[in-house]
Design an enzyme around this catalytic site. Structure first.
Site, mmCIF file in Angstrom:
data_model
loop_
_atom_site.group_PDB
_atom_site.id
_atom_site.type_symbol
_atom_site.label_atom_id
_atom_site.label_comp_id
_atom_site.label_asym_id
_atom_site.label_seq_id
_atom_site.Cartn_x
_atom_site.Cartn_y
_atom_site.Cartn_z
ATOM 1 N N ARG A 1 -0.856 -5.115 5.275
ATOM 2 C CA ARG A 1 -0.083 -4.576 3.872
ATOM 3 C C ARG A 1 0.931 -4.148 4.232
ATOM 4 O O ARG A 1 1.267 -3.192 5.082
ATOM 5 C CB ARG A 1 -1.100 -3.719 3.078
ATOM 6 C CG ARG A 1 -2.361 -4.292 2.881
ATOM 7 C CD ARG A 1 -3.268 -3.298 2.091
ATOM 8 N NE ARG A 1 -3.719 -1.972 2.808
ATOM 9 C CZ ARG A 1 -4.522 -1.139 2.856
ATOM 10 N NH1 ARG A 1 -5.183 -1.480 1.554
ATOM 11 N NH2 ARG A 1 -4.756 -0.322 3.529
ATOM 12 N N ARG B 1 0.906 -1.196 -0.079
ATOM 13 C CA ARG B 1 0.002 0.401 -0.086
ATOM 14 C C ARG B 1 0.902 1.266 -0.101
ATOM 15 O O ARG B 1 1.814 1.192 0.780
ATOM 16 C CB ARG B 1 -0.824 -0.013 1.247
ATOM 17 C CG ARG B 1 -1.594 1.115 1.568
ATOM 18 C CD ARG B 1 -2.767 1.348 0.347
ATOM 19 N NE ARG B 1 -3.830 2.316 0.855
ATOM 20 C CZ ARG B 1 -3.638 3.577 0.523
ATOM 21 N NH1 ARG B 1 -2.653 4.148 0.196
ATOM 22 N NH2 ARG B 1 -4.779 4.368 0.934
ATOM 23 N N GLU C 1 -11.621 4.644 -5.211
ATOM 24 C CA GLU C 1 -11.787 3.077 -5.462
ATOM 25 C C GLU C 1 -12.015 2.744 -6.806
ATOM 26 O O GLU C 1 -12.760 3.521 -7.662
ATOM 27 C CB GLU C 1 -12.913 2.680 -4.505
ATOM 28 C CG GLU C 1 -12.835 2.804 -3.091
ATOM 29 C CD GLU C 1 -11.562 2.184 -2.536
ATOM 30 O OE1 GLU C 1 -11.456 0.616 -2.804
ATOM 31 O OE2 GLU C 1 -11.023 2.475 -1.865
#
Length: 161
Positions: free
Chosen positions: A102, A51, A59
């Site tokens: 992440r 990330r 999104e």
């Protein structure tokens, strides 16, 4: 007396020099990008989800909690075009992973392009800082301001598309 004075001045300088932050061997390593998830997240080496620190792209798909955002598909496609078949270098800030496990990283392409900054500069993402990972927050805010002033990417007029 002179040698004591020299020693007194030299020891702190040596100490400061030894404390200099240096890039670890791990941060010099190049990783193959294997899949792009959306405009700010991707997989490397088939087993690690990364990330990007300091950025938030809209999104690109509907999920249980979020809907496709304006310019989300474009951000994902841009990242795919930038990363497909490429290797990247990861650099870290204070926190190495997020609550979703992440890897949080600043990402550099082999040619030296600072990917996090490039996404903001071109308007594919906006600044999203989460302390304590704020190393480039000021730089990112300047790039975002410039992107907005020049109507780049998601800062462009929706009706012009």
């Amino acid at each position: 007396m002179r040698s004591k004075l020299l020693l007194f001045l030299l020891v702190p300088l040596l100490f400061i020099a030894s404390c200099e932050v240096k890039e670890s061997d791990e941060e010099k390593e190049l990783h193959e990008v294997t899949k792009v998830i959306d405009g700010d997240t991707f997989w490397i080496d088939d087993n690690e989800k990364v990330r990007l620190i300091g950025v938030d792209a809209p999104e690109s798909r509907n999920t249980g909690h979020k809907k496709i955002g304006y310019y989300g598909k474009e951000a994902k496609e841009f990242l795919k075009s930038y990363l497909t078949g490429k290797r990247v270098q990861l650099k870290y800030d204070v926190t190495r992973t997020d609550k979703y496990q992440r890897t949080l990283a600043y990402v550099y392409l082999e040619d030296g392009t600072f990917l996090n900054a490039e996404l903001i500069k071109l308007g594919y993402a906006m600044v999203y800082t989460v302390p304590p990972n704020v190393k480039y927050a000021d730089q990112f805010l300047d790039l975002q301001r410039e992107a907005r002033e020049n109507s780049r990417g998601l800062w462009g007029k929706e009706d012009n598309k």
